[in-house]
Write an enzyme that holds these catalytic residues in place. Sequence first.
Site, short mmCIF file in Angstrom:
data_model
loop_
_atom_site.label_atom_id
_atom_site.label_comp_id
_atom_site.label_asym_id
_atom_site.label_seq_id
_atom_site.Cartn_x
_atom_site.Cartn_y
_atom_site.Cartn_z
N CYS A 148 0.83 -1.22 0.00
CA CYS A 148 0.00 0.00 0.00
C CYS A 148 0.86 1.26 0.00
O CYS A 148 1.56 1.53 0.96
CB CYS A 148 -0.91 -0.07 1.22
SG CYS A 148 -1.66 1.48 1.72
N CYS B 215 0.10 3.87 2.71
CA CYS B 215 0.54 3.35 4.02
C CYS B 215 2.01 3.70 4.25
O CYS B 215 2.41 4.03 5.37
CB CYS B 215 0.37 1.83 4.08
SG CYS B 215 -1.34 1.29 3.93
#
Length: 109
Positions: free
Chosen positions: A31, A34
Amino acid sequence: MKPITITDDNFEQEVLKSNLPVLVDFWAVWCGPCKMIAPIVEQLAAEYDGKLKVGKLDVDNNQQSAIKYGVRSIPTLLIFKDGKVVDTIIGAVPKPMIVNKIEPLLKTA
């Protein structure tokens, strides 16, 4: 202080039974956003050491917790106090936005 690793197995002990408010970062290796928020989460773990517990939960390896708390997009930051979710932040947000959500919880501690 580094964020602690939270798993489905230790979630109850580390988060729900914590005496301190807990910030849980639901994330995954693949991600992008993230990765953007990760340094902020690490800074918060250091800055609020002793006042706030900060943990990271890898949703790929711990799907039970992600499903239980309805985490559909990551990064999602859930803030727990006394075993209950008191706030949710979705997406890579600026640090002041996260600080604004956790500061009020610390004053009541």
